[in-house]
Motif scaffolding. Structure first.
Motif, PDB file in Angstrom:
ATOM      1  N   ARG A  35      -1.600   3.496   5.315  1.00  0.00           N
ATOM      2  CA  ARG A  35      -2.474   4.367   4.523  1.00  0.00           C
ATOM      3  C   ARG A  35      -1.675   4.946   3.367  1.00  0.00           C
ATOM      4  N   LEU A  36      -2.220   4.849   2.165  1.00  0.00           N
ATOM      5  CA  LEU A  36      -1.529   5.337   0.978  1.00  0.00           C
ATOM      6  C   LEU A  36      -1.908   6.792   0.718  1.00  0.00           C
ATOM      7  N   GLY A  37      -0.900   7.621   0.487  1.00  0.00           N
ATOM      8  CA  GLY A  37      -1.118   9.061   0.344  1.00  0.00           C
ATOM      9  C   GLY A  37      -1.441   9.485  -1.071  1.00  0.00           C
ATOM     10  N   PHE A  38      -2.480   8.897  -1.650  1.00  0.00           N
ATOM     11  CA  PHE A  38      -2.824   9.213  -3.033  1.00  0.00           C
ATOM     12  C   PHE A  38      -3.150  10.696  -3.236  1.00  0.00           C
ATOM     13  N   GLY A  39      -3.808  11.305  -2.272  1.00  0.00           N
ATOM     14  CA  GLY A  39      -4.259  12.680  -2.462  1.00  0.00           C
ATOM     15  C   GLY A  39      -3.363  13.736  -1.850  1.00  0.00           C
ATOM     16  N   LEU A  40      -2.217  13.346  -1.346  1.00  0.00           N
ATOM     17  CA  LEU A  40      -1.338  14.306  -0.668  1.00  0.00           C
ATOM     18  C   LEU A  40      -0.532  15.145  -1.652  1.00  0.00           C
ATOM     19  N   TYR A  41      -0.341  16.399  -1.267  1.00  0.00           N
ATOM     20  CA  TYR A  41       0.553  17.271  -2.039  1.00  0.00           C
ATOM     21  C   TYR A  41       1.784  17.543  -1.191  1.00  0.00           C
ATOM     22  N   PHE A  42       2.946  17.465  -1.796  1.00  0.00           N
ATOM     23  CA  PHE A  42       4.184  17.774  -1.083  1.00  0.00           C
ATOM     24  C   PHE A  42       5.214  18.267  -2.084  1.00  0.00           C
ATOM     25  N   ASN A  43       6.195  18.972  -1.568  1.00  0.00           N
ATOM     26  CA  ASN A  43       7.271  19.448  -2.420  1.00  0.00           C
ATOM     27  C   ASN A  43       8.587  19.369  -1.662  1.00  0.00           C
ATOM     28  N   SER A  44       9.658  19.789  -2.303  1.00  0.00           N
ATOM     29  CA  SER A  44      10.979  19.684  -1.690  1.00  0.00           C
ATOM     30  C   SER A  44      11.049  20.527  -0.426  1.00  0.00           C
ATOM     31  N   GLU A  63      23.538   9.827   0.875  1.00  0.00           N
ATOM     32  CA  GLU A  63      23.283   9.524  -0.536  1.00  0.00           C
ATOM     33  C   GLU A  63      21.779   9.598  -0.807  1.00  0.00           C
ATOM     34  N   PRO A  64      21.375  10.106  -1.976  1.00  0.00           N
ATOM     35  CA  PRO A  64      19.947  10.223  -2.267  1.00  0.00           C
ATOM     36  C   PRO A  64      19.248   8.878  -2.334  1.00  0.00           C
ATOM     37  N   VAL A  65      17.985   8.901  -1.969  1.00  0.00           N
ATOM     38  CA  VAL A  65      17.115   7.730  -2.086  1.00  0.00           C
ATOM     39  C   VAL A  65      16.074   8.047  -3.152  1.00  0.00           C
ATOM     40  N   VAL A  66      15.962   7.185  -4.143  1.00  0.00           N
ATOM     41  CA  VAL A  66      14.964   7.335  -5.199  1.00  0.00           C
ATOM     42  C   VAL A  66      13.750   6.514  -4.818  1.00  0.00           C
ATOM     43  N   GLY A  67      12.600   7.161  -4.747  1.00  0.00           N
ATOM     44  CA  GLY A  67      11.372   6.467  -4.403  1.00  0.00           C
ATOM     45  C   GLY A  67      10.350   6.522  -5.521  1.00  0.00           C
ATOM     46  N   VAL A  68       9.608   5.451  -5.692  1.00  0.00           N
ATOM     47  CA  VAL A  68       8.476   5.440  -6.622  1.00  0.00           C
ATOM     48  C   VAL A  68       7.345   6.246  -5.988  1.00  0.00           C
ATOM     49  N   ASP A  69       6.795   7.196  -6.709  1.00  0.00           N
ATOM     50  CA  ASP A  69       5.710   8.035  -6.206  1.00  0.00           C
ATOM     51  C   ASP A  69       4.394   7.279  -6.346  1.00  0.00           C
ATOM     52  N   VAL A  70       3.796   6.864  -5.225  1.00  0.00           N
ATOM     53  CA  VAL A  70       2.591   6.032  -5.289  1.00  0.00           C
ATOM     54  C   VAL A  70       1.407   6.784  -5.894  1.00  0.00           C
ATOM     55  N   ARG A  71       1.422   8.104  -5.831  1.00  0.00           N
ATOM     56  CA  ARG A  71       0.302   8.875  -6.392  1.00  0.00           C
ATOM     57  C   ARG A  71       0.155   8.636  -7.883  1.00  0.00           C
ATOM     58  N   SER A  72       1.278   8.385  -8.559  1.00  0.00           N
ATOM     59  CA  SER A  72       1.237   8.172 -10.005  1.00  0.00           C
ATOM     60  C   SER A  72       0.677   6.806 -10.378  1.00  0.00           C
ATOM     61  N   TYR A  73       0.500   5.943  -9.382  1.00  0.00           N
ATOM     62  CA  TYR A  73       0.039   4.584  -9.654  1.00  0.00           C
ATOM     63  C   TYR A  73      -1.263   4.270  -8.940  1.00  0.00           C
ATOM     64  N   GLU A  74      -2.002   5.305  -8.565  1.00  0.00           N
ATOM     65  CA  GLU A  74      -3.239   5.093  -7.831  1.00  0.00           C
ATOM     66  C   GLU A  74      -4.182   4.139  -8.554  1.00  0.00           C
ATOM     67  N   ALA A  75      -4.449   4.408  -9.829  1.00  0.00           N
ATOM     68  CA  ALA A  75      -5.386   3.571 -10.586  1.00  0.00           C
ATOM     69  C   ALA A  75      -4.853   2.151 -10.726  1.00  0.00           C
ATOM     70  N   TRP A  76      -3.557   2.000 -10.988  1.00  0.00           N
ATOM     71  CA  TRP A  76      -2.972   0.676 -11.170  1.00  0.00           C
ATOM     72  C   TRP A  76      -3.015  -0.124  -9.872  1.00  0.00           C
ATOM     73  N   ILE A  77      -2.655   0.534  -8.765  1.00  0.00           N
ATOM     74  CA  ILE A  77      -2.691  -0.156  -7.464  1.00  0.00           C
ATOM     75  C   ILE A  77      -4.106  -0.623  -7.152  1.00  0.00           C
ATOM     76  N   LYS A  78      -5.073   0.275  -7.291  1.00  0.00           N
ATOM     77  CA  LYS A  78      -6.462  -0.069  -6.963  1.00  0.00           C
ATOM     78  C   LYS A  78      -6.989  -1.183  -7.857  1.00  0.00           C
ATOM     79  N   SER A  79      -6.513  -1.257  -9.098  1.00  0.00           N
ATOM     80  CA  SER A  79      -6.978  -2.294 -10.006  1.00  0.00           C
ATOM     81  C   SER A  79      -6.411  -3.676  -9.666  1.00  0.00           C
ATOM     82  N   ASN A  80      -5.403  -3.680  -8.784  1.00  0.00           N
ATOM     83  CA  ASN A  80      -4.770  -4.952  -8.414  1.00  0.00           C
ATOM     84  C   ASN A  80      -4.984  -5.318  -6.936  1.00  0.00           C
ATOM     85  N   LEU A  81      -5.972  -4.680  -6.322  1.00  0.00           N
ATOM     86  CA  LEU A  81      -6.293  -5.017  -4.931  1.00  0.00           C
ATOM     87  C   LEU A  81      -7.300  -6.171  -4.859  1.00  0.00           C
TER      88      LEU A  81
END
Length: 249
Positions: free
Chosen positions: A136-145, A231-249
């Motif tokens: 399940r993709l967390g498009f609508g989730l809010y989180f912080n540090s 060591e830090p892990v850099v992750g792509v935030d899927v919320r920023s790509y919701e429209a792009w992901i859905k357009s490629n499903l």
């Protein structure tokens, strides 16, 4: 570490479109524990069918589609046969595993390997996977540090790859400035990224494309790390790509 691996992939690409795997260093989730069977059925590892080795990870998001990083696939149509393996915790083939061929890769159009920006791709499989639940993709989730998230990946270690297992660990969401400083990249402070780190926990090159999870939802895609615990892990935030992901499903 990621920049060295990127150079290696570019050199590899001269022979096989970049779909190569490192064979001499430990590339795995650092810390954590072996995942239980069925705990992360949607976890995918991509296998180069010429070499028979793992080279990247991903997550099943629909019966036909897998979410991963653009860095893993330099080409929209791999020149060597690539398969996606899922519904297993072991790199040793088992009776429950599901295997599909990769037939197409769509990368974010603005992906820039030099800056790490828009490191996201959607892979199409040759046949649907109807009996493995997608993540399940967390498009609508809010989180912080300060929140505790999870990272999952394949413990790969050179010639011992067939004796290793899927591992998971908890990791803490950090201010983006932590990753900006660690990698010297101001882009990691933008809306497109998540930063996570915890003492003794980390991920490595062959964990690229694996998920960062929060309460069972995927909020990020592991993009860059330095293969060391803490060591830090850099992750792509899927919320920023919701429209792009859905357009490629």
């Amino acid at each position: 570490m990621r920049y060295i691996l990127l150079l290696s992939l570019i050199l590899c690409g001269l022979l096989a479109r970049g779909l190569c795997e490192d064979s001499g260093e430990v590339d795995s989730i650092i810390g954590g524990a072996v995942a239980a069977k069925g705990q992360f059925p949607y976890m995918v590892y991509f296998r180069n069918q010429v070499t028979g080795k793992l080279f990247c990870s991903g997550t099943l998001i629909t019966p036909y589609k897998v979410l991963t990083t653009a860095w893993c696939f330099p080409s929209f149509l791999p020149s060597v046969p690539i398969t996606a393996w899922m519904n297993t915790v072991s790199l040793i083939p088992d009776v429950d595993r599901v295997v599909r061929a990769v037939v197409r890769v769509v990368r974010a159009p603005d992906y820039n390997p030099a800056t790490g920006m828009h490191d996201i791709a959607v892979v199409t499989l040759d046949a649907p996977v109807t009996f493995v639940p997608p993540v399940r993709l967390g498009f609508g989730l809010y989180f912080n540090s300060g929140l505790s998230a999870g990272i999952v990946g394949w413990g790969y270690s050179g010639a011992t790859q067939l004796t290793t297992y899927l591992r998971s660990s908890y990791i803490t969401i950090q201010p983006k400035s932590v990753c900006m400083t660690a990698f010297g990249n101001p882009n990691f402070g933008s809306q497109f990224f998540i930063c996570a780190a915890s003492p003794g926990v980390g991920s490595c090159s062959l964990d690229a494309g694996s998920p960062i999870l929060l309460n069972g939802y995927q909020i990020g895609i592991s993009s860059q790390a330095r293969c060391g615990g803490g060591e830090p892990v850099v992750g792509v935030d899927v919320r920023s790509y919701e429209a792009w992901i859905k357009s490629n499903l």
